[in-house]
Design a protein around this motif. Structure first.
Motif, PDB file in Angstrom:
ATOM      1  N   SER A 133       0.833  -1.214   0.000  1.00 56.69           N
ATOM      2  CA  SER A 133       0.000   0.000   0.000  1.00 56.69           C
ATOM      3  C   SER A 133       0.862   1.256   0.000  1.00 56.69           C
ATOM      4  CB  SER A 133      -0.946   0.015   1.204  1.00 56.69           C
ATOM      5  OG  SER A 133      -0.252   0.368   2.395  1.00 56.69           O
ATOM      6  N   ASP A 172      -7.166  -2.986   0.148  1.00 59.41           N
ATOM      7  CA  ASP A 172      -5.732  -3.250   0.232  1.00 59.41           C
ATOM      8  C   ASP A 172      -5.392  -4.705  -0.061  1.00 59.41           C
ATOM      9  OD1 ASP A 172      -5.112  -0.638   0.855  1.00 59.41           O
ATOM     10  OD2 ASP A 172      -4.845  -1.002   3.007  1.00 59.41           O
ATOM     11  N   GLU A 212     -12.765  -1.800   9.816  1.00 63.30           N
ATOM     12  CA  GLU A 212     -12.468  -0.402   9.498  1.00 63.30           C
ATOM     13  C   GLU A 212     -12.255   0.448  10.743  1.00 63.30           C
ATOM     14  OE1 GLU A 212     -14.553   1.374   6.117  1.00 63.30           O
ATOM     15  OE2 GLU A 212     -15.472  -0.605   5.815  1.00 63.30           O
ATOM     16  N   THR A 213     -12.817   0.048  11.873  1.00 60.76           N
ATOM     17  CA  THR A 213     -12.602   0.839  13.097  1.00 60.76           C
ATOM     18  C   THR A 213     -11.189   0.649  13.629  1.00 60.76           C
ATOM     19  OG1 THR A 213     -13.431  -0.923  14.550  1.00 60.76           O
ATOM     20  CG2 THR A 213     -15.038   0.690  13.748  1.00 60.76           C
ATOM     21  N   ASP A 265      -8.651  -0.292  11.386  1.00 60.29           N
ATOM     22  CA  ASP A 265      -7.759  -0.196  10.231  1.00 60.29           C
ATOM     23  C   ASP A 265      -6.880  -1.438  10.133  1.00 60.29           C
ATOM     24  OD1 ASP A 265      -8.101   1.829   8.455  1.00 60.29           O
ATOM     25  OD2 ASP A 265      -6.524   3.119   9.230  1.00 60.29           O
ATOM     26  N   GLY A 315      -2.064  -5.104  10.416  1.00 57.69           N
ATOM     27  CA  GLY A 315      -2.423  -3.799   9.883  1.00 57.69           C
ATOM     28  C   GLY A 315      -1.236  -2.870   9.825  1.00 57.69           C
ATOM     29  N   PRO A 316      -1.510  -1.666   9.460  1.00 59.89           N
ATOM     30  CA  PRO A 316      -2.828  -1.127   9.102  1.00 59.89           C
ATOM     31  C   PRO A 316      -3.236  -1.522   7.680  1.00 59.89           C
ATOM     32  CG  PRO A 316      -1.176   0.626   9.228  1.00 59.89           C
ATOM     33  CD  PRO A 316      -0.486  -0.642   9.559  1.00 59.89           C
ATOM     34  N   ARG A 337       1.543   3.219   2.313  1.00 60.55           N
ATOM     35  CA  ARG A 337       1.031   4.298   3.162  1.00 60.55           C
ATOM     36  C   ARG A 337       1.566   4.258   4.592  1.00 60.55           C
ATOM     37  NH1 ARG A 337      -3.707   2.313   1.043  1.00 60.55           N
ATOM     38  NH2 ARG A 337      -4.275   1.534   3.090  1.00 60.55           N
ATOM     39  N   ARG A 388      -6.804  -1.280   4.908  1.00 59.12           N
ATOM     40  CA  ARG A 388      -8.130  -0.738   4.601  1.00 59.12           C
ATOM     41  C   ARG A 388      -8.813  -1.637   3.585  1.00 59.12           C
ATOM     42  NH1 ARG A 388      -6.118   5.274   3.147  1.00 59.12           N
ATOM     43  NH2 ARG A 388      -5.389   5.879   5.221  1.00 59.12           N
ATOM     44  N   PRO A 389     -10.132  -1.505   3.455  1.00 62.99           N
ATOM     45  CA  PRO A 389     -10.808  -2.253   2.385  1.00 62.99           C
ATOM     46  C   PRO A 389     -10.144  -1.905   1.048  1.00 62.99           C
ATOM     47  CG  PRO A 389     -12.412  -1.282   3.850  1.00 62.99           C
ATOM     48  CD  PRO A 389     -11.066  -0.712   4.246  1.00 62.99           C
ATOM     49  N   ILE A 408     -11.694  -7.156   7.098  1.00 65.16           N
ATOM     50  CA  ILE A 408     -11.115  -5.860   7.453  1.00 65.16           C
ATOM     51  C   ILE A 408     -12.046  -5.197   8.456  1.00 65.16           C
ATOM     52  CG2 ILE A 408     -10.533  -3.541   6.643  1.00 65.16           C
ATOM     53  CD1 ILE A 408      -8.524  -5.444   5.576  1.00 65.16           C
TER      54      ILE A 408
END
Length: 131
Positions: free
Chosen positions: A63, A93, A116-117, A119, A87-88, A65, A90-91, A114
């Motif tokens: 990713s 990835d 999302e809360t 990550d 992680g991290p 990021r 996200r949907p 995943i």
């Protein structure tokens, strides 16, 4: 608490954070394998966890990021279940151009998703049956 009752077992939490570098995926695999063995999982489960963590960790790195990859193993004493979190993430990835790493992980652990809360990817691992 009455003397005939015992305290509920505490959950266990094992945490690893590594620089986001493919060279560190071997360490993440070793961490999850060692932890799973300590928790009593058999070698088939250990191999599946190593592959899932490697796939998810690769997705974190790909990713671009994040500076770190985090792997957490938590147990729930009341159910005997463990959850591995990577992680991290996200949907989206866990998708790829050729082989979708999310498909590999879901084939091994159908309940993986995943969150999302957090990550992160959550991988629920059923308890090993009594032998």
């Amino acid at each position: 608490m009455p003397p005939h009752m015992s305290e509920p077992a505490a959950s266990e939490r094992f945490h690893l954070e590594l620089p986001s570098d493919p060279a560190n995926l071997a360490t993440a695999r070793l961490f999850v394998a060692t932890t799973a063995r300590v928790l009593g999982y058999d070698e088939d489960a250990v191999a599946d966890l190593k592959l899932a963590v490697s796939e998810a960790g690769s997705a974190v790195i790909a990713s671009g990021r994040h500076e770190t990859v985090t792997v957490v193993v938590e147990t729930t004493p009341t159910t005997g279940m463990a959850t591995v979190t990577v992680g991290p993430l996200r949907p989206g990835d866990l998708t790829g151009d050729h082989l979708n790493p999310g498909d590999v992980i879901l084939a091994l652990f159908p309940g993986a998703h995943i969150d999302e809360t957090r990550d992160a990817l959550l991988i629920p691992v059923e308890p090993e049956p009594a032998r």
